[in-house]
Scaffold this active site. Structure first.
Site, short mmCIF file in Angstrom:
data_model
loop_
_atom_site.label_atom_id
_atom_site.label_comp_id
_atom_site.label_asym_id
_atom_site.label_seq_id
_atom_site.Cartn_x
_atom_site.Cartn_y
_atom_site.Cartn_z
CB SER A 119 2.89 7.98 -7.11
OG SER A 119 2.17 9.01 -6.54
CG HIS A 140 3.36 6.09 -1.71
ND1 HIS A 140 2.98 5.02 -2.48
CD2 HIS A 140 2.69 7.16 -2.23
CE1 HIS A 140 2.16 5.42 -3.42
NE2 HIS A 140 1.96 6.71 -3.29
CD GLU A 152 3.53 1.14 -1.64
OE1 GLU A 152 3.47 0.08 -2.24
OE2 GLU A 152 3.40 2.24 -2.23
CG ASN A 190 0.70 4.03 -7.79
OD1 ASN A 190 -0.53 4.05 -7.88
ND2 ASN A 190 1.35 4.91 -7.07
#
Ligand SMILES: NC(=O)c1ccc[n+]([C@@H]2O[C@H](COP(=O)([O-])OP(=O)(O)OC[C@H]3O[C@@H](n4cnc5c(N)ncnc54)[C@H](O)[C@@H]3O)[C@@H](O)[C@H]2O)c1
Length: 282
Positions: A119, A140, A152, A190
């Protein structure tokens, strides 16, 4: 090159979801974890999630059997050696991932791409642990993996265009939508999401509003499907804290300071949904 078999390291929330989507797309999976009980729990989750898809008529009962038949669960990592690509989805700790990447670099054929579902950890740093930095990439996925469309795809400094194209094509074969981002702390998802969740925690800590009220504001006012504190509980408060620390260390701006309430809750073992208690009780 058409990938026909993938190895997955880690059979937890993400690893079992990733195994599910690959096997459902007709790709053979070898799923590896540290203990048999983690593999059993992962396979159990895949079975339940496939049942849900059968009930919703998304797949047939035969598809479920065929999907499960494509997954082999192993404890011995060297059994991944026959795979054409490996995705690491182990615990979000740099030392754990470092050990895994060094070992995979030794085990796997030199042409094999090694992807991480991290992450927040730097793909460039993970690549530096190996002798194949051009074949290291971030892939991801989002939770729950069988449902969420986004992947991602993160280029490290040395990731080659061929590696990127292979992984992008693979994400599309899974029915996902790949989005390209460069390697930076927290990537895009994130980097933007976690400060929102962290700020929502400050609002609760400072008594601006209750967790329920903060969540209502986001659901009804911003059309978010769930509020930030429900989402934090769902992701896991320990995971949220680890990511805030990566943002704080990597970007250095005080705006990424983890909320003290988050730190206290993690210290208390209140990790959200998975521990039965977080901003809500489960
Ligand atoms: N939970 C999320 O919403 C989410 C979303 C996107 C990405 N991620 C990332 O995915 C990765 C996995 O997260 P998760 O939520 O599935 O965690 P999890 O705790 O549910 O699962 C991690 C699994 O990895 C296994 N593991 C640990 N060390 C290992 C090793 N050396 N070899 C093999 N297996 C090992 C553990 O036994 C466990 O089963 C992390 O990098 C996390 O940041 C998580």
């Amino acid at each position: 090159m058409e990938i026909r078999s993938v190895g997955i390291v880690g059979a937890g929330t993400m690893g079992n979801g990733i195994a599910h989507v690959f096997a459902r797309s007709g790709i053979a999976v070898i799923l590896c974890d540290l203990e048999q009980r983690f593999l059993d729990r992962g396979l159990g989750a895949i079975g339940k999630n496939l049942d849900r898809e059968v009930t919703k008529n998304k797949i047939s009962a035969d598809d479920k059997v065929a999907t499960l038949g494509r997954i082999t669960a192993v404890l011995d990592r060297s059994k991944l050696a026959s795979c054409e690509l490996v995705i690491e989805a182990a615990t979000e700790k740099f030392e754990i991932k470092t050990e895994i990447f060094r070992d995979l670099d030794r085990i796997m054929k030199p042409e094999v791409i090694l992807a991480s579902n991290t992450s927040s950890i730097s793909i460039t740093k993970l690549a530096a642990m190996t002798g194949r930095a051009d074949k290291i990439i971030g892939m991801h996925f989002f939770n729950p993996v069988p449902v969420m469309k986004l992947v991602e795809i993160i280029r490290g400094l040395a990731t080659s265009p061929a590696t990127f194209e292979t992984v992008r094509g693979l994400a599309e074969r899974l029915g996902k939508t790949p989005v390209e981002v460069n390697d930076a702390p927290g990537f895009v998802s994130n980097r933007v999401l976690m400060p929102l969740l962290n700020e929502a925690m400050y609002a609760v800590m400072e008594g601006v509003a209750t967790a329920e009220a903060v969540d209502e504001v986001f659901k009804l006012g911003m059309a978010h499907p769930m509020g930030p504190l429900t989402l934090a509980d769902f992701i896991g408060l320990d995971v949220c804290l680890d990511i805030m620390r990566v943002l704080q260390d990597g970007l250095g701006d005080p705006k990424y300071r983890p909320c003290p309430l988050l730190i206290r809750m993690v210290d208390a073992g209140w990790l959200g949904r998975k521990s039965g208690r977080g901003f809500y009780t489960y």
